[in-house]
Enzyme design. Structure first.
Site, PDB file in Angstrom:
ATOM      1  N   TYR A 264     -67.386  60.124  59.119  1.00 21.57           N
ATOM      2  CA  TYR A 264     -67.313  59.376  60.424  1.00 21.57           C
ATOM      3  C   TYR A 264     -68.576  58.562  60.532  1.00 21.57           C
ATOM      4  O   TYR A 264     -69.509  58.725  59.619  1.00 21.57           O
ATOM      5  CB  TYR A 264     -67.098  60.332  61.523  1.00 21.57           C
ATOM      6  CG  TYR A 264     -68.450  61.087  62.012  1.00 21.57           C
ATOM      7  CD1 TYR A 264     -68.805  62.155  61.274  1.00 21.57           C
ATOM      8  CD2 TYR A 264     -69.008  60.641  63.368  1.00 21.57           C
ATOM      9  CE1 TYR A 264     -70.026  62.756  61.755  1.00 21.57           C
ATOM     10  CE2 TYR A 264     -70.020  61.258  63.677  1.00 21.57           C
ATOM     11  CZ  TYR A 264     -70.544  62.360  62.843  1.00 21.57           C
ATOM     12  OH  TYR A 264     -71.650  63.036  63.221  1.00 21.57           O
TER      13      TYR A 264
ATOM     14  N   LYS B 223     -72.229  62.205  55.956  1.00 26.83           N
ATOM     15  CA  LYS B 223     -71.808  62.052  57.452  1.00 26.83           C
ATOM     16  C   LYS B 223     -70.298  62.788  57.637  1.00 26.83           C
ATOM     17  O   LYS B 223     -69.492  61.999  57.861  1.00 26.83           O
ATOM     18  CB  LYS B 223     -71.995  60.700  58.303  1.00 26.83           C
ATOM     19  CG  LYS B 223     -72.087  60.802  59.734  1.00 26.83           C
ATOM     20  CD  LYS B 223     -72.620  59.386  60.141  1.00 26.83           C
ATOM     21  CE  LYS B 223     -72.430  59.531  61.706  1.00 26.83           C
ATOM     22  NZ  LYS B 223     -73.238  60.706  62.407  1.00 26.83           N
TER      23      LYS B 223
ATOM     24  N   GLU C  99     -83.458  68.134  61.883  1.00 22.15           N
ATOM     25  CA  GLU C  99     -83.040  67.209  62.723  1.00 22.15           C
ATOM     26  C   GLU C  99     -82.448  67.628  63.943  1.00 22.15           C
ATOM     27  O   GLU C  99     -82.340  68.999  64.159  1.00 22.15           O
ATOM     28  CB  GLU C  99     -82.239  66.350  62.002  1.00 22.15           C
ATOM     29  CG  GLU C  99     -80.995  66.900  61.443  1.00 22.15           C
ATOM     30  CD  GLU C  99     -79.978  65.982  60.726  1.00 22.15           C
ATOM     31  OE1 GLU C  99     -80.244  64.877  60.870  1.00 22.15           O
ATOM     32  OE2 GLU C  99     -79.414  66.504  59.746  1.00 22.15           O
TER      33      GLU C  99
ATOM     34  N   LEU D  44     -78.982  64.074  57.658  1.00 23.06           N
ATOM     35  CA  LEU D  44     -78.568  62.851  57.627  1.00 23.06           C
ATOM     36  C   LEU D  44     -79.534  61.469  57.615  1.00 23.06           C
ATOM     37  O   LEU D  44     -80.347  61.640  58.426  1.00 23.06           O
ATOM     38  CB  LEU D  44     -77.684  62.638  58.766  1.00 23.06           C
ATOM     39  CG  LEU D  44     -76.864  61.515  58.778  1.00 23.06           C
ATOM     40  CD1 LEU D  44     -75.571  61.552  57.818  1.00 23.06           C
ATOM     41  CD2 LEU D  44     -76.297  61.147  60.339  1.00 23.06           C
TER      42      LEU D  44
HETATM   43  N1  PLP Z   1     -78.495  63.200  62.516  1.00 22.92           N
HETATM   44  C1  PLP Z   1     -77.426  63.688  62.693  1.00 22.92           C
HETATM   45  C2  PLP Z   1     -76.998  65.392  62.303  1.00 22.92           C
HETATM   46  C3  PLP Z   1     -76.666  63.045  63.345  1.00 22.92           C
HETATM   47  O1  PLP Z   1     -75.391  63.461  63.645  1.00 22.92           O
HETATM   48  C4  PLP Z   1     -77.033  61.731  63.822  1.00 22.92           C
HETATM   49  C5  PLP Z   1     -76.051  60.744  64.689  1.00 22.92           C
HETATM   50  O2  PLP Z   1     -75.087  61.106  64.980  1.00 22.92           O
HETATM   51  C6  PLP Z   1     -78.315  61.482  63.616  1.00 22.92           C
HETATM   52  C7  PLP Z   1     -79.034  62.212  62.743  1.00 22.92           C
HETATM   53  C8  PLP Z   1     -78.684  59.999  63.868  1.00 22.92           C
HETATM   54  O3  PLP Z   1     -78.190  58.949  63.037  1.00 22.92           O
HETATM   55  P1  PLP Z   1     -77.851  57.392  63.725  1.00 22.92           P
HETATM   56  O4  PLP Z   1     -79.345  56.903  63.845  1.00 22.92           O
HETATM   57  O5  PLP Z   1     -77.592  56.699  62.387  1.00 22.92           O
HETATM   58  O6  PLP Z   1     -76.949  57.433  64.530  1.00 22.92           O
END
Ligand code: PLP
Length: 285
Positions: free
Chosen positions: A33, A148, A180, A205
């Site tokens: 996603y 993701k 994170e 991620l």
């Molecule tokens: N880390 C995780 C586990 C996430 O699910 C997300 C976003 O959903 C992020 C970091 C932040 O990523 P982004 O800045 O691309 O939204």
């Protein structure tokens, strides 16, 4: 009023948007996603989200049913059909629905592509002013967090624990270090004014907002170190904050009930948030 969703080539009311019970996203979490923000009816940093989508599907050998260019057209059409000014576009692609439940990849099955939108005033979110409390939980996820994937049960449990504790996010801990947030990237600002966020790798991620914030900070001669940090280091820091497409930059004022810095949103988080919002508006498509 029902918003409009996109399912495999059709725009339909969200309440009528359906996929098969045999869909592999449902049966195996065999899907990827993305979530992109919408500001002023435009997609924020979408090229970065589409690049990550391409990488994620590549890592699980899932072929996109549409080109990235076409996917962006559909995102834009959905934003227009919903008259969405500020919010999020969610998109999910799964390995589709076979005729039964077999683990190996099915042959000749078209992937499922679903999108829908939600309204959210990200710029004026109250948490940007008040900051959020964070709790810590063990990181119990699989070893490919750089993908993701829609397999989000560990994050569901982490964020439920946060919600139950009245916190806005859960920071996941592995080997004594913060990986994170449940759905965000973790940052701290040390007493020496160094911005620290964990290096990309299989453990986290690669956040699109993280990437943009690091670049914007470095362009302004701020010092950035990409390395893991402990909760003790975060508690001894001047500031802490999270980044994500759905929150941009959001200050963290406490961790497990202990204050970070002054216990109030810090100036660096505020400044980076403003810089990010300017970047988002200026580059949205
Ligand atoms: N880390 C995780 C586990 C996430 O699910 C997300 C976003 O959903 C992020 C970091 C932040 O990523 P982004 O800045 O691309 O939204």
């Amino acid at each position: 009023m029902d918003s409009i969703a996109y399912v495999n080539g059709s725009f339909v009311p969200l309440s009528e948007a359906k996929v098969s019970v045999l869909d592999r996203g449902f049966l195996f979490a065999d899907g990827i996603y993305e979530v992109a923000a919408v500001l002023d009816a435009k997609l924020v940093d979408n090229a970065s989200h589409l690049a990550r989508l391409k990488r994620s599907v590549g890592e699980i050998a899932l072929e996109l049913p549409e080109s990235l260019q076409r996917i962006e057209e559909i995102q834009k059409e959905l934003v227009a059909r919903n008259k969405l000014e500020s919010g999020l576009v969610y998109l999910e692609v799964t390995r589709g629905a076979d005729t039964g439940r077999d683990f190996p990849f099915p042959k000749g099955v078209k992937p499922t592509l679903v999108m829908f939108t939600s309204v959210k005033d990200i710029v004026n979110a109250p948490a940007a002013k008040t900051g959020i409390a964070v709790i810590t939980v063990p990181d119990i996820r699989w070893e490919r967090r750089d993908i993701k994937s829609v397999a989000l049960l560990a994050q569901v449990l982490a964020k439920q624990a946060a919600a139950a504790a009245g916190a806005g996010e859960a920071w996941m801990i592995e080997d004594g270090k913060v990986t994170e947030g449940g759905s965000s990237t973790a940052f701290i600002l040390t007493q020496a004014d160094v911005l620290v966020t964990r290096q990309n790798g299989r453990e986290i991620l690669p956040g699109c907002t993280r990437k943009a914030v690091v670049k914007l900070a470095e362009e302004r001669q701020l010092r950035v170190e990409e390395r893991a940090f402990t909760v003790a280091e975060a508690l001894a820091a001047k500031e802490a904050f999270i980044t994500s497409a759905s929150s941009f930059v959001q200050p963290v004022v406490s961790i497990d009930g202990k204050p970070v810095g002054s216990g109030k949103p810090g100036p660096m988080a505020g400044r980076l948030r403003e810089i990010y919002v300017d970047f988002a508006r200026a580059t949205a498509v």
